[in-house]
Design a protein around this motif. Structure first.
Motif, short mmCIF file in Angstrom:
data_model
loop_
_atom_site.label_atom_id
_atom_site.label_comp_id
_atom_site.label_asym_id
_atom_site.label_seq_id
_atom_site.Cartn_x
_atom_site.Cartn_y
_atom_site.Cartn_z
N GLU A 32 -60.01 26.83 -55.41
CA GLU A 32 -60.31 26.12 -54.17
C GLU A 32 -61.31 24.98 -54.41
O GLU A 32 -61.22 23.92 -53.79
CB GLU A 32 -60.85 27.10 -53.13
CG GLU A 32 -59.80 28.07 -52.62
CD GLU A 32 -60.36 29.04 -51.59
OE1 GLU A 32 -61.60 29.01 -51.37
OE2 GLU A 32 -59.58 29.83 -51.03
N THR A 33 -62.26 25.23 -55.29
CA THR A 33 -63.26 24.19 -55.62
C THR A 33 -62.59 22.97 -56.23
O THR A 33 -62.86 21.83 -55.84
CB THR A 33 -64.32 24.75 -56.59
OG1 THR A 33 -65.05 25.79 -55.93
CG2 THR A 33 -65.28 23.65 -57.03
N LYS A 36 -60.64 21.01 -53.70
CA LYS A 36 -61.54 20.24 -52.82
C LYS A 36 -62.10 19.01 -53.54
O LYS A 36 -62.20 17.92 -52.95
CB LYS A 36 -62.68 21.14 -52.34
CG LYS A 36 -63.66 20.45 -51.41
CD LYS A 36 -63.00 20.02 -50.10
CE LYS A 36 -64.04 19.48 -49.12
NZ LYS A 36 -63.44 19.06 -47.86
N LYS A 269 -70.40 17.50 -49.92
CA LYS A 269 -70.39 18.96 -49.98
C LYS A 269 -69.00 19.44 -50.37
O LYS A 269 -68.01 19.12 -49.72
CB LYS A 269 -70.79 19.54 -48.63
CG LYS A 269 -70.88 21.05 -48.61
CD LYS A 269 -71.38 21.53 -47.25
CE LYS A 269 -71.50 23.05 -47.22
NZ LYS A 269 -72.02 23.54 -45.91
N ASN A 271 -68.41 22.94 -51.05
CA ASN A 271 -68.40 24.18 -50.27
C ASN A 271 -69.86 24.59 -50.07
O ASN A 271 -70.76 23.78 -50.33
CB ASN A 271 -67.57 25.27 -50.98
CG ASN A 271 -67.96 25.40 -52.45
OD1 ASN A 271 -69.13 25.44 -52.79
ND2 ASN A 271 -66.94 25.44 -53.32
N ASN A 272 -70.10 25.80 -49.67
CA ASN A 272 -71.48 26.24 -49.41
C ASN A 272 -72.30 26.37 -50.69
O ASN A 272 -73.52 26.48 -50.62
CB ASN A 272 -71.49 27.58 -48.67
CG ASN A 272 -71.01 27.43 -47.24
OD1 ASN A 272 -71.13 26.36 -46.64
ND2 ASN A 272 -70.44 28.50 -46.69
#
Length: 462
Positions: A32-33, A36, A269, A271-272
């Motif tokens: 997912e990273t 993104k 950003k 993700n968190n």
């Protein structure tokens, strides 16, 4: 805070704080990273074709299992940074753990804790300025570790200390960059106003921002010999300063080729847990029509970083001696020209008509002298005082030059008003006394009450 233009060095201070990067991750997180990152690059990277190539490369490495061995955030971030730079070696591209508050401070917002951390780091590093001194031979030395935003006053203070030196060395060997506005402000101390030194092109909006030098709050050093120390650690904004000075033929660079990172951008950003710095723009120098990206800034005098200081001091001492000789010759010529005008008008009294060109000639002499750093405000006052008794008309014209060259100086207006009063021009004198008071009030000058007393005395004098 994250939307303003920054250079990577300032952001990398967070990367070095490993308490934010110990979280364990799984394969789904990695996938997912990377997806993104691919999206962010394609939407924001200043070079769209290279964004696509980087995205393809990351997906290929993921499929090959290149990231399987990385089990925590910080090691994964380092591996990602290495891979996103693989395609074009853009050293501004970087990924690091996002700021995470310590458990004991969870009552404070993340933004406020980050603010406190940045504030503490900034205070500790003295706004990016490490050292300033005057080296034997009247050589100014300034060591800057990074270009922090909103430090104009700090720059003014340090440059004031160096303002009467005969050569300047600026040490950027360990400077990782910083805010482009601050870089431009320091450039402006060494170059004339409104000089185009760079153009920043941004992909978003297809925008081009032209960067011009500007006014500074201190004395410019436009012709003082300048030497800049650089190394492979010189990065980003520090490279811009060096490159701008070099292409304008304003400085001699000493050391080794710099890091080679020219493209400004911002933090996004992922993700968190992760953030990425993406160059959203690129610099275009008006002289070379390119920049130093991937190449670095190449010094004229090549030597090791360890030997660069001694070599620069040696060169600066020679240049300082030549500079003093040059200034001595220029000063002598201007003084002889001034003396010729004084002698020509020696028989005129304060009430007689002067040669129509005399006033302009005197003003131009002192303007030229000031622009060459030969005549200060105090010097001009001195020349005026030397002629009060011998030729009060010439003294008046000399002191008038001072208010033209230093229009914000209460003392310049006071001295000119005094001279006007001596020459019997009371109304004009009162006007300039009032101007001196107004400036002193605006500047909260400690001698304000004395000026007011002097004004009242002039008003009551018959």
């Amino acid at each position: 805070m994250k939307s303003i233009l920054l250079y990577l060095f300032l952001i990398l201070t967070l990367f070095k704080t490993d308490i934010y990067g110990q979280k364990k991750i799984n394969d789904n997180f990695k996938k997912e990273t990377i997806l993104k990152i691919d999206t962010l690059l394609n939407e924001n990277y200043v070079f769209p074709d290279q964004a696509q190539a980087i995205g393809r490369h990351l997906k290929k490495k993921l499929k090959e299992g290149a990231f399987k061995k990385y089990e925590i955030i910080d090691s994964f971030a380092i591996a990602l940074t290495k891979e996103i730079r693989f395609v074009n070696n853009d050293k501004h591209l970087g990924i690091w753990p996002a700021f995470v508050p310590k458990k004991q401070n969870e009552s404070l917002s993340n933004d406020y804790q980050l603010y406190l951390k940045n504030y503490t780091d900034t205070r500790k590093q003295a706004n990016g300025f490490k050292e300033t001194k005057i080296i034997d031979g009247n050589i100014g030395y300034l060591d800057i570790s990074f270009f922090l935003s909103e430090t104009d006053k700090t720059i003014d203070s340090y440059m004031n200390l160096l303002s009467n030196t005969d050569a300047v060395i600026i040490d950027l060997r360990n400077n990782g960059g910083g805010n482009p506005r601050t870089v431009n402000y320091l450039c402006s101390y060494f170059l004339k106003n409104q000089l185009l030194i760079n153009t920043l092109y941004f992909r978003k909006g297809n925008r081009s921002d032209k960067i011009f030098t500007r006014e500074v709050n201190g004395k410019k050093m436009i012709d003082v010999p300048l030497f800049i120390l650089i190394s492979s650690k010189t990065f980003s904004g520090a490279e811009e300063f060096s490159y701008d000075m070099q292409t304008q033929k304003r400085a001699i660079l000493v050391g080794e080729t710099s890091g080679g990172a020219a493209n400004p951008g911002e933090v996004f950003k992922i993700n968190n847990d992760l953030e990425i710095f993406i160059p959203t723009g690129t610099g275009i120098n008006p002289i070379t029509n390119t920049n130093w990206e991937g190449i670095g800034v190449i010094p004229e005098i090549k030597t090791s970083p360890e030997k660069a200081y001694d070599r620069a001091v040696e060169l600066a001492r020679e240049s300082a001696q030549e500079y003093r000789s040059k200034k001595n010759s220029e000063s002598k010529l201007l003084y002889e020209k001034l003396q010729s005008i004084i002698d020509k008008n020696a028989q005129l009294s304060a009430v007689e008509n002067k040669d129509s060109d005399t006033e302009q000639q005197i003003i131009e002499i002192f303007k030229t002298g000031n622009s060459l750093n030969l005549f200060s405000e105090n010097d001009i006052n001195f020349f005026g005082s030397q002629n009060i008794k011998k030729n009060p008309l010439i003294a008046e014209l000399i002191l008038k030059s001072n208010i033209i060259i230093f229009p914000k100086s209460p003392i310049a207006y006071l001295n000119y008003a005094d001279m006007l009063e001596i020459n019997g021009k009371k109304d004009l004198a009162l006007t300039h006394f009032a101007k001196a008071i107004a400036l002193a009030e605006e500047q909260k000058a400690p001698y304000l009450e004395g000026l007011k007393t002097r004004y009242e005395k002039a008003k009551n004098t018959k």
